[in-house]
Enzyme design. Structure first.
Site, PDB file in Angstrom:
ATOM      1  N   GLU A   1      43.293  40.590  30.772  1.00 37.08           N
ATOM      2  CA  GLU A   1      43.811  41.825  31.360  1.00 37.08           C
ATOM      3  C   GLU A   1      45.212  41.587  31.909  1.00 37.08           C
ATOM      4  O   GLU A   1      45.512  40.517  32.452  1.00 37.08           O
ATOM      5  CB  GLU A   1      42.881  42.286  32.481  1.00 37.08           C
ATOM      6  CG  GLU A   1      43.190  43.663  33.040  1.00 37.08           C
ATOM      7  CD  GLU A   1      42.063  44.156  33.949  1.00 37.08           C
ATOM      8  OE1 GLU A   1      40.885  44.053  33.547  1.00 37.08           O
ATOM      9  OE2 GLU A   1      42.369  44.633  35.052  1.00 37.08           O
TER      10      GLU A   1
ATOM     11  N   ASP B   1      47.834  43.822  34.382  1.00 33.50           N
ATOM     12  CA  ASP B   1      47.763  45.002  35.237  1.00 33.50           C
ATOM     13  C   ASP B   1      49.090  45.401  35.858  1.00 33.50           C
ATOM     14  O   ASP B   1      49.845  44.544  36.339  1.00 33.50           O
ATOM     15  CB  ASP B   1      46.816  44.741  36.417  1.00 33.50           C
ATOM     16  CG  ASP B   1      45.378  44.565  36.000  1.00 33.50           C
ATOM     17  OD1 ASP B   1      44.988  45.133  34.970  1.00 33.50           O
ATOM     18  OD2 ASP B   1      44.635  43.866  36.718  1.00 33.50           O
TER      19      ASP B   1
ATOM     20  N   GLU C   1      49.178  47.979  38.990  1.00 33.45           N
ATOM     21  CA  GLU C   1      48.299  48.749  39.861  1.00 33.45           C
ATOM     22  C   GLU C   1      49.073  49.209  41.095  1.00 33.45           C
ATOM     23  O   GLU C   1      49.776  48.409  41.725  1.00 33.45           O
ATOM     24  CB  GLU C   1      47.104  47.909  40.306  1.00 33.45           C
ATOM     25  CG  GLU C   1      46.191  47.498  39.154  1.00 33.45           C
ATOM     26  CD  GLU C   1      45.092  46.550  39.602  1.00 33.45           C
ATOM     27  OE1 GLU C   1      43.923  46.828  39.281  1.00 33.45           O
ATOM     28  OE2 GLU C   1      45.411  45.545  40.261  1.00 33.45           O
TER      29      GLU C   1
ATOM     30  N   ASN D   1      49.275  41.775  37.811  1.00 34.04           N
ATOM     31  CA  ASN D   1      48.247  40.733  37.740  1.00 34.04           C
ATOM     32  C   ASN D   1      47.981  40.374  36.285  1.00 34.04           C
ATOM     33  O   ASN D   1      48.187  41.191  35.377  1.00 34.04           O
ATOM     34  CB  ASN D   1      46.960  41.227  38.410  1.00 34.04           C
ATOM     35  CG  ASN D   1      46.113  40.095  38.966  1.00 34.04           C
ATOM     36  OD1 ASN D   1      46.364  38.921  38.680  1.00 34.04           O
ATOM     37  ND2 ASN D   1      45.110  40.438  39.751  1.00 34.04           N
TER      38      ASN D   1
ATOM     39  N   GLY E   1      42.832  35.494  40.326  1.00 33.15           N
ATOM     40  CA  GLY E   1      43.925  36.414  40.096  1.00 33.15           C
ATOM     41  C   GLY E   1      45.268  35.706  40.065  1.00 33.15           C
ATOM     42  O   GLY E   1      45.431  34.611  40.607  1.00 33.15           O
ATOM     43  N   ARG E   2      46.220  36.342  39.432  1.00 34.11           N
ATOM     44  CA  ARG E   2      47.603  35.849  39.390  1.00 34.11           C
ATOM     45  C   ARG E   2      48.520  36.979  39.865  1.00 34.11           C
ATOM     46  O   ARG E   2      49.392  37.438  39.164  1.00 34.11           O
ATOM     47  CB  ARG E   2      47.942  35.379  37.973  1.00 34.11           C
ATOM     48  CG  ARG E   2      47.206  34.096  37.585  1.00 34.11           C
ATOM     49  CD  ARG E   2      47.347  33.778  36.108  1.00 34.11           C
ATOM     50  NE  ARG E   2      46.963  32.412  35.816  1.00 34.11           N
ATOM     51  CZ  ARG E   2      45.704  31.991  35.605  1.00 34.11           C
ATOM     52  NH1 ARG E   2      44.712  32.872  35.675  1.00 34.11           N
ATOM     53  NH2 ARG E   2      45.446  30.722  35.339  1.00 34.11           N
ATOM     54  N   GLU E   3      48.290  37.374  41.108  1.00 33.36           N
ATOM     55  CA  GLU E   3      48.931  38.557  41.653  1.00 33.36           C
ATOM     56  C   GLU E   3      50.351  38.267  42.131  1.00 33.36           C
ATOM     57  O   GLU E   3      50.616  37.270  42.786  1.00 33.36           O
ATOM     58  CB  GLU E   3      48.141  39.109  42.843  1.00 33.36           C
ATOM     59  CG  GLU E   3      46.683  39.412  42.560  1.00 33.36           C
ATOM     60  CD  GLU E   3      45.764  38.262  42.925  1.00 33.36           C
ATOM     61  OE1 GLU E   3      46.250  37.107  42.996  1.00 33.36           O
ATOM     62  OE2 GLU E   3      44.565  38.511  43.133  1.00 33.36           O
TER      63      GLU E   3
ATOM     64  N   SER F   1      37.131  48.614  48.935  1.00 33.29           N
ATOM     65  CA  SER F   1      36.717  47.300  49.428  1.00 33.29           C
ATOM     66  C   SER F   1      37.869  46.316  49.536  1.00 33.29           C
ATOM     67  O   SER F   1      37.766  45.325  50.262  1.00 33.29           O
ATOM     68  CB  SER F   1      35.618  46.718  48.521  1.00 33.29           C
ATOM     69  OG  SER F   1      36.113  46.526  47.203  1.00 33.29           O
TER      70      SER F   1
END
Length: 300
Positions: A116, A118, A120, A135, A148-150, A211
């Site tokens: 994926e 992203d 966002e 991400n 994650g690789r945010e 969340s």
């Protein structure tokens, strides 16, 4: 001599003026969005879920979230590389807990072991800016125990006032995220294990992520402010589909056919990082970077 001196100073002022504005990025010098043809929604997409929470016209699509449902759409074709963009306008006011997303994924083809990429938009509270999160997930790193690789950014404009163009350039050697043609992130292929190579579809969606979306879940979606809208238009999806011949050449985000970024594009990206980068997973000391080996030798 004094005339020449003042003329020289004037010229330098004109040249450097665009580089001294701390509120707006440097010109990238190259505009990839102009190289690809726009298409209508039905030329490239179909409903995925929440059909009663979509409104399609000749200009684009509006999708919305309320207490009953969100909504999403999906490209008709899968791609193995390409330029993927859309002009998007976000909802103002209280949008905490709400995610508006534009992304590539193969989750339906590889459930539990998917890739994926992203873009966002993380909803916010009154008086605070949206956060744009980029991400990358590879072969299941977004499933189960998430790795994650945010990289997160604030924007140099108000994304609720007008449409702005957001894009992902995905090739076999790199992923480049762009905002109004300004590169904000380059994720290079360092190894097969840390880079998505399987075909993916292009998606858009709006959904409740109370969340975690806003300040790690501190603020939740408040449906007193429903419906929450995401508006999409000016779609671009151009590149090598999963059905293209092996001779299909990946597109580029720079003047160079081989890809990468020009010097001017790098300067613009570095400006964004200096002024608007708010989180970088590679700089997070709480992360286990043995799980993200690309951080060891990353060069922007």
């Amino acid at each position: 001599m004094s005339t020449i001196f003042f003329f020289t100073i004037f010229l330098w002022f004109i040249i450097l003026l665009p580089f001294t504005n701390a509120n707006w990025p440097l010109s990238p010098g190259y505009y990839p969005s102009t190289k690809f043809r726009s298409m209508s929604f039905y030329q490239g997409f179909k409903n995925l879920w929440g059909p009663n929470h979509q409104s399609v016209d000749s200009n684009g699509i509006d999708i919305w979230l309320d207490r009953n449902s969100g909504s999403g759409f999906k490209s008709v074709k899968p791609f193995r590389s390409g330029y993927f963009g859309a002009s998007i306008k976000l909802q103002p006011g209280y949008t905490a807990g709400v995610i508006t997303a534009f992304y590539l994924s193969n989750n339906e083809a590889h459930p539990g072991f998917h890739d994926e990429v992203d873009i966002e938009f993380l909803g916010t509270t009154f008086g605070k800016p949206y956060t744009l999160q980029t991400n990358v997930y590879i072969r299941g790193s977004g499933d189960g125990k998430i790795i994650g690789r945010e990289m997160k950014f604030h924007l140099w404009f108000d994304p609720t006032k007008d449409f702005h163009h957001y894009a992902i350039l995905w090739s076999p050697r790199e992923i480049i995220f762009l905002v109004d043609d300004v590169p904000i992130r380059r994720y290079a292929r360092k190894s097969v294990a840390t880079f998505p190579l399987r075909p993916m579809w292009l998606y858009g969606s709006i959904w409740d992520a109370s969340s975690w979306a806003t300040e790690d879940g501190k603020y939740k979606a408040d449906y007193r402010y429903q419906p929450f809208y995401g508006k999409f238009m000016n779609f671009k999806a151009s590149g090598c589909t999963a059905y293209s011949s092996r001779w299909c050449h990946p597109v580029s985000a720079s003047p160079y056919r081989s890809g990468g970024l020009s010097r001017q594009q790098r300067l613009a990206m570095n400006w964004v990082h200096r002024h608007y980068l708010v989180y970088d997973y590679c700089r997070d000391s709480k992360r286990d970077h043995s799980l993200t080996p690309e951080c060891r030798r990353r060069r922007r």
